[in-house]
Design a protein around this motif. Structure first.
Motif, PDB file in Angstrom:
ATOM      1  N   UNK A  57       0.870  -1.169   0.000  1.00  0.00           N
ATOM      2  CA  UNK A  57       0.000   0.000   0.000  1.00  0.00           C
ATOM      3  C   UNK A  57       0.909   1.222   0.000  1.00  0.00           C
ATOM      4  N   UNK A  58       0.671   2.117  -0.950  1.00  0.00           N
ATOM      5  CA  UNK A  58       1.400   3.386  -1.004  1.00  0.00           C
ATOM      6  C   UNK A  58       0.388   4.517  -1.022  1.00  0.00           C
ATOM      7  N   UNK A  59       0.529   5.448  -0.114  1.00  0.00           N
ATOM      8  CA  UNK A  59      -0.344   6.616  -0.103  1.00  0.00           C
ATOM      9  C   UNK A  59      -1.819   6.285  -0.027  1.00  0.00           C
ATOM     10  N   UNK A  60      -2.152   5.226   0.686  1.00  0.00           N
ATOM     11  CA  UNK A  60      -3.549   4.858   0.858  1.00  0.00           C
ATOM     12  C   UNK A  60      -4.162   4.074  -0.289  1.00  0.00           C
ATOM     13  N   UNK A  87       1.081  -5.516   2.074  1.00  0.00           N
ATOM     14  CA  UNK A  87       1.961  -5.004   3.117  1.00  0.00           C
ATOM     15  C   UNK A  87       1.843  -3.492   3.198  1.00  0.00           C
ATOM     16  N   UNK A  88       2.042  -2.979   4.392  1.00  0.00           N
ATOM     17  CA  UNK A  88       1.976  -1.541   4.576  1.00  0.00           C
ATOM     18  C   UNK A  88       2.512  -1.129   5.925  1.00  0.00           C
ATOM     19  N   UNK A  89       2.658   0.154   6.106  1.00  0.00           N
ATOM     20  CA  UNK A  89       3.200   0.682   7.345  1.00  0.00           C
ATOM     21  C   UNK A  89       2.172   0.880   8.438  1.00  0.00           C
ATOM     22  N   UNK A 111      -2.842  -9.231   5.715  1.00  0.00           N
ATOM     23  CA  UNK A 111      -2.202  -7.929   5.805  1.00  0.00           C
ATOM     24  C   UNK A 111      -0.978  -8.112   6.678  1.00  0.00           C
ATOM     25  N   UNK A 112       0.172  -7.868   6.104  1.00  0.00           N
ATOM     26  CA  UNK A 112       1.446  -8.046   6.786  1.00  0.00           C
ATOM     27  C   UNK A 112       2.152  -6.702   6.841  1.00  0.00           C
ATOM     28  N   UNK A 113       2.551  -6.295   8.004  1.00  0.00           N
ATOM     29  CA  UNK A 113       3.232  -5.011   8.125  1.00  0.00           C
ATOM     30  C   UNK A 113       4.498  -5.006   7.284  1.00  0.00           C
ATOM     31  N   UNK A 114       4.793  -3.868   6.700  1.00  0.00           N
ATOM     32  CA  UNK A 114       5.968  -3.713   5.849  1.00  0.00           C
ATOM     33  C   UNK A 114       7.006  -2.836   6.504  1.00  0.00           C
ATOM     34  N   UNK A 115       7.894  -2.316   5.683  1.00  0.00           N
ATOM     35  CA  UNK A 115       8.938  -1.411   6.155  1.00  0.00           C
ATOM     36  C   UNK A 115       8.781  -0.082   5.426  1.00  0.00           C
ATOM     37  N   UNK A 116       8.892   0.986   6.157  1.00  0.00           N
ATOM     38  CA  UNK A 116       8.851   2.334   5.598  1.00  0.00           C
ATOM     39  C   UNK A 116      10.204   2.946   5.956  1.00  0.00           C
ATOM     40  N   UNK A 117      11.158   2.739   5.070  1.00  0.00           N
ATOM     41  CA  UNK A 117      12.528   3.138   5.339  1.00  0.00           C
ATOM     42  C   UNK A 117      12.797   4.500   4.715  1.00  0.00           C
ATOM     43  N   UNK A 118      13.035   5.479   5.557  1.00  0.00           N
ATOM     44  CA  UNK A 118      13.153   6.867   5.116  1.00  0.00           C
ATOM     45  C   UNK A 118      14.219   7.045   4.044  1.00  0.00           C
ATOM     46  N   UNK A 133       1.376  12.050   9.555  1.00  0.00           N
ATOM     47  CA  UNK A 133       1.867  11.698  10.887  1.00  0.00           C
ATOM     48  C   UNK A 133       2.192  10.206  10.980  1.00  0.00           C
ATOM     49  N   UNK A 134       2.672   9.670   9.856  1.00  0.00           N
ATOM     50  CA  UNK A 134       3.093   8.278   9.815  1.00  0.00           C
ATOM     51  C   UNK A 134       4.474   8.111  10.426  1.00  0.00           C
ATOM     52  N   UNK A 135       4.867   6.873  10.585  1.00  0.00           N
ATOM     53  CA  UNK A 135       6.163   6.568  11.181  1.00  0.00           C
ATOM     54  C   UNK A 135       7.045   5.847  10.177  1.00  0.00           C
ATOM     55  N   UNK A 136       8.334   6.088  10.308  1.00  0.00           N
ATOM     56  CA  UNK A 136       9.318   5.355   9.523  1.00  0.00           C
ATOM     57  C   UNK A 136       9.818   4.202  10.375  1.00  0.00           C
ATOM     58  N   UNK A 137      10.150   3.103   9.721  1.00  0.00           N
ATOM     59  CA  UNK A 137      10.711   1.966  10.436  1.00  0.00           C
ATOM     60  C   UNK A 137      10.397   0.664   9.725  1.00  0.00           C
ATOM     61  N   UNK A 138      10.991  -0.392  10.227  1.00  0.00           N
ATOM     62  CA  UNK A 138      10.750  -1.736   9.701  1.00  0.00           C
ATOM     63  C   UNK A 138       9.767  -2.411  10.651  1.00  0.00           C
ATOM     64  N   UNK A 139       8.532  -2.556  10.190  1.00  0.00           N
ATOM     65  CA  UNK A 139       7.460  -3.094  11.021  1.00  0.00           C
ATOM     66  C   UNK A 139       7.159  -4.562  10.695  1.00  0.00           C
TER      67      UNK A 139
END
Length: 158
Positions: A57-60, A87-89, A111-118, A133-139
């Protein structure tokens, strides 16, 4: 019998999830697997019994390439055991997106959490995440990925 794992991934996180699913099927369940991106996957469709599509999922919204693969090959996928991993953040998948995923008629979805690596994102994507107000990280929860992968063989990914 072969299972095709289709990876739609712009930054690599979902590709790694797809590869882990394929590895789990291969190592733990003895399933022959092939991992391809969306542009190379169609050449395998006539030769496989099951298809796992992993898309982020990117940008909803669902990733365009992954969604286009599902839309373009809907008839071929209807003749095979289909599984979809999104997958998504976010902690959970938006119900509207879940309805879109469910419309493909997969035997199972996850639905499996993904990684949002800045550092892998462009300026625009970084700003969108910050504005939301999202978060960066490997979820990614690899135990959840492996558990779902193991469950697929009993439901037709063989």
């Amino acid at each position: 019998m072969t299972t095709l794992v289709v990876a739609s991934s712009q930054h690599g996180s979902t590709r790694e999830i797809a590869e882990r699913i394929a590895e789990v099927l291969r190592v733990n369940k003895g399933v022959t697997t092939v991992v391809e991106d969306t542009k190379d996957a169609p050449k395998w469709l006539a030769t496989v019994d099951a298809v796992v599509v992993a898309l982020p999922v990117y940008g909803g919204s669902l990733d365009k390439a992954g969604k286009a693969f599902l839309d373009t090959h809907r008839a071929e996928l209807a003749d095979r055991s289909l599984f979809i991993a999104v997958s998504g953040g976010s902690p959970e998948l938006d119900p509207k997106l879940q309805a879109v995923v469910d419309a493909y008629g997969a035997r199972d979805t996850a639905y499996l959490r993904g990684a949002v690596t800045e550092e892998k994102l462009g300026f625009k994507d970084k700003m969108l995440i910050k504005l939301a107000k999202g978060q960066f990280g490997d979820f990614r929860n690899w135990d959840a990925v492996e558990s779902w992968g193991k469950s697929l063989a009993a439901r037709g990914a063989n």
